[in-house]
Scaffold this motif. Structure first.
Motif, short mmCIF file in Angstrom:
data_model
loop_
_atom_site.label_atom_id
_atom_site.label_comp_id
_atom_site.label_asym_id
_atom_site.label_seq_id
_atom_site.Cartn_x
_atom_site.Cartn_y
_atom_site.Cartn_z
N LYS A 221 -46.26 21.66 -9.05
CA LYS A 221 -46.43 22.99 -8.44
C LYS A 221 -47.88 23.24 -8.04
N ALA A 222 -48.81 22.63 -8.79
CA ALA A 222 -50.24 22.81 -8.46
C ALA A 222 -50.64 22.03 -7.22
N MET A 223 -49.80 21.08 -6.78
CA MET A 223 -50.14 20.26 -5.61
C MET A 223 -49.92 20.99 -4.28
N ILE A 224 -49.12 22.06 -4.30
CA ILE A 224 -48.73 22.67 -3.03
C ILE A 224 -49.52 23.94 -2.78
N ALA A 225 -49.51 24.38 -1.51
CA ALA A 225 -50.27 25.56 -1.12
C ALA A 225 -49.65 26.84 -1.66
N THR A 226 -48.32 26.88 -1.72
CA THR A 226 -47.65 28.09 -2.16
C THR A 226 -47.97 28.40 -3.62
N SER A 227 -48.45 29.62 -3.88
CA SER A 227 -48.67 30.02 -5.26
C SER A 227 -47.84 31.24 -5.64
N GLU A 228 -47.26 31.90 -4.61
CA GLU A 228 -46.46 33.08 -4.89
C GLU A 228 -45.46 33.28 -3.75
N LYS A 229 -44.25 33.65 -4.12
CA LYS A 229 -43.21 33.95 -3.13
C LYS A 229 -42.71 35.37 -3.39
N ILE A 230 -42.81 36.23 -2.38
CA ILE A 230 -42.42 37.63 -2.53
C ILE A 230 -41.23 37.91 -1.62
N THR A 231 -40.18 38.46 -2.22
CA THR A 231 -38.96 38.74 -1.48
C THR A 231 -38.68 40.25 -1.50
N PHE A 232 -38.41 40.78 -0.32
CA PHE A 232 -38.04 42.19 -0.17
C PHE A 232 -36.59 42.29 0.29
N GLU A 233 -35.86 43.23 -0.29
CA GLU A 233 -34.55 43.57 0.26
C GLU A 233 -34.80 44.62 1.34
N ILE A 234 -34.52 44.25 2.56
CA ILE A 234 -34.95 45.06 3.71
C ILE A 234 -33.84 45.05 4.75
N PHE A 235 -33.69 46.15 5.48
CA PHE A 235 -32.52 46.26 6.36
C PHE A 235 -32.87 46.45 7.84
N ASP A 236 -34.11 46.75 8.14
CA ASP A 236 -34.46 47.02 9.54
C ASP A 236 -35.89 46.56 9.81
N ILE A 237 -36.01 45.36 10.35
CA ILE A 237 -37.34 44.83 10.66
C ILE A 237 -37.22 44.00 11.92
N ASN A 238 -38.18 44.14 12.83
CA ASN A 238 -38.10 43.43 14.10
C ASN A 238 -39.10 42.27 14.16
N ILE A 259 -30.80 40.64 5.36
CA ILE A 259 -31.05 41.44 4.16
C ILE A 259 -32.43 41.18 3.56
N PHE A 260 -32.86 39.93 3.51
CA PHE A 260 -34.06 39.58 2.75
C PHE A 260 -35.21 39.13 3.66
N LEU A 261 -36.39 39.62 3.31
CA LEU A 261 -37.64 39.17 3.91
C LEU A 261 -38.38 38.37 2.84
N VAL A 262 -38.64 37.10 3.11
CA VAL A 262 -39.27 36.21 2.13
C VAL A 262 -40.61 35.74 2.69
N ILE A 263 -41.67 35.98 1.92
CA ILE A 263 -43.02 35.64 2.35
C ILE A 263 -43.65 34.73 1.31
N ARG A 264 -44.16 33.58 1.78
CA ARG A 264 -44.88 32.66 0.89
C ARG A 264 -46.38 32.84 1.09
N PHE A 265 -47.10 32.96 -0.03
CA PHE A 265 -48.54 33.21 -0.01
C PHE A 265 -49.31 32.05 -0.65
N GLN A 266 -50.53 31.85 -0.17
CA GLN A 266 -51.49 31.02 -0.90
C GLN A 266 -52.02 31.81 -2.09
N LYS A 267 -52.69 31.10 -2.99
CA LYS A 267 -53.22 31.75 -4.18
C LYS A 267 -54.29 32.75 -3.80
#
Length: 310
Positions: A221-238, A259-267
């Motif tokens: 897990k320490a080898m990859i750029a992703t350190s956090e994944k944030i998911t929103f339950e969302i119904f109207d996004i363009n 339904i879901f917005l998933v965003i991957r973040f660096q540390k």
């Protein structure tokens, strides 16, 4: 070392299934072997078991060269393959007795081992049943009992929980842990990342016949750029809002469905605050929020560019 594989090459015509594959496995270790279909996992296992000839390299098990006639080594090995391999005309007891009898000639000792194997996988009440009368989960347990009844010190498990119910899966995983606690060294392959995270001391990721990453789950897990994944339950996004999110600091990528917005973040600090403030500013309503650390599936996807089941 229990297993030492050096510079293993296996070709099928022009296809290189294993490309200078190297592997060491320590005594008492549970090693997870991961890779998409066609990555070389099963080929590697079959070569280690001397079920396949290979073009180049060496394989030592328990410090001795492994070869088809190395029966003294093979009697210390248990194999539980993905495809259930039992005798349909024999009962549960007779199946386990048959496979155990390939290694244990003493009838009294073999009877003891068969009883212990049935108890171990909790199928003793089905001793007189034939396989066709068993559910898929019970068949898997029988398959495991046949592979471990002779008390091997090295066991290969290749997808042992495919297509079984949750209760049988938990039973199988607990059994594998117990085998390891009793001293068995284990090679484990699975398409279920949560099983690998739960069981394995060390993990190898194989792709195109090569090891492309290895380590503990935390090291991977320490080898990859992703350190956090944030998911929103969302119904109207363009798309315009999604494009703006992609430009926020530390965002690696954004995925959105109905339904879901998933965003991957660096540390970085305050990733959650940043994205919540942005959505409020853009007057985007959302419901539930999930913030999680990267999983093995994220590691696999980022390193190979593929889903494990591809």
């Amino acid at each position: 070392m229990v297993i030492e594989v050096k510079d293993l090459v296996k070709r099928y015509g022009d296809l290189i299934a294993l490309n200078h594959f190297n592997l060491t496995v320590k005594e008492g270790e549970i090693l997870g072997l991961l890779g998409p279909n066609g990555s070389g996992k099963t080929t590697a296992i079959n070569c280690m078991l001397s079920l396949l000839k290979y073009n180049k390299g060496t394989i030592k098990i328990f410090g001795e060269n492994m070869k088809p006639t190395a029966y003294d080594i093979k009697e210390k090995i248990g194999v539980v393959m993905q495809d259930v391999a039992v005798m349909n005309d024999l009962t549960v007891y007779e199946n386990i007795d048959y496979f155990c009898g390939l290694y244990i000639s003493d009838k009294k000792l073999r009877h003891q081992y068969v009883i212990e194997a049935m108890n171990f996988v909790s199928i003793e009440e089905y001793a007189k049943f034939t396989p066709k009368k068993l559910s898929g989960g019970l068949l898997r347990r029988l398959n495991i009992a046949c592979g471990i009844a002779h008390k091997p010190s090295l066991i290969f498990f290749d997808e042992p929980t495919v297509a079984v119910d949750p209760q049988s899966r938990n039973n199988i995983l607990e059994g594998i842990k117990k085998l390891n606690e009793q001293g068995a060294t284990i090679i484990y392959t699975s398409h279920y990342m949560e099983e690998v995270e739960q069981l394995c001391d060390r993990i190898i990721i194989l792709d195109n016949g090569k090891i492309i990453a290895q380590g503990t789950k935390d090291e991977l897990k320490a080898m990859i750029a992703t350190s956090e994944k944030i998911t929103f339950e969302i119904f109207d996004i363009n798309k315009e809002i999604i494009d703006k999110i992609k430009l926020l600091d530390n965002v690696i990528d954004v995925n959105c469905n109905d339904i879901f917005l998933v965003i991957r973040f660096q540390k970085a600090e305050h990733n959650l605050t940043t994205i919540i403030d942005f959505l409020k500013q853009e007057q985007i309503d959302f419901e539930k929020i999930f913030s999680e650390q990267p999983t093995l599936n994220d590691v696999f996807l980022e390193i190979t560019g593929k889903e494990l089941r591809d």
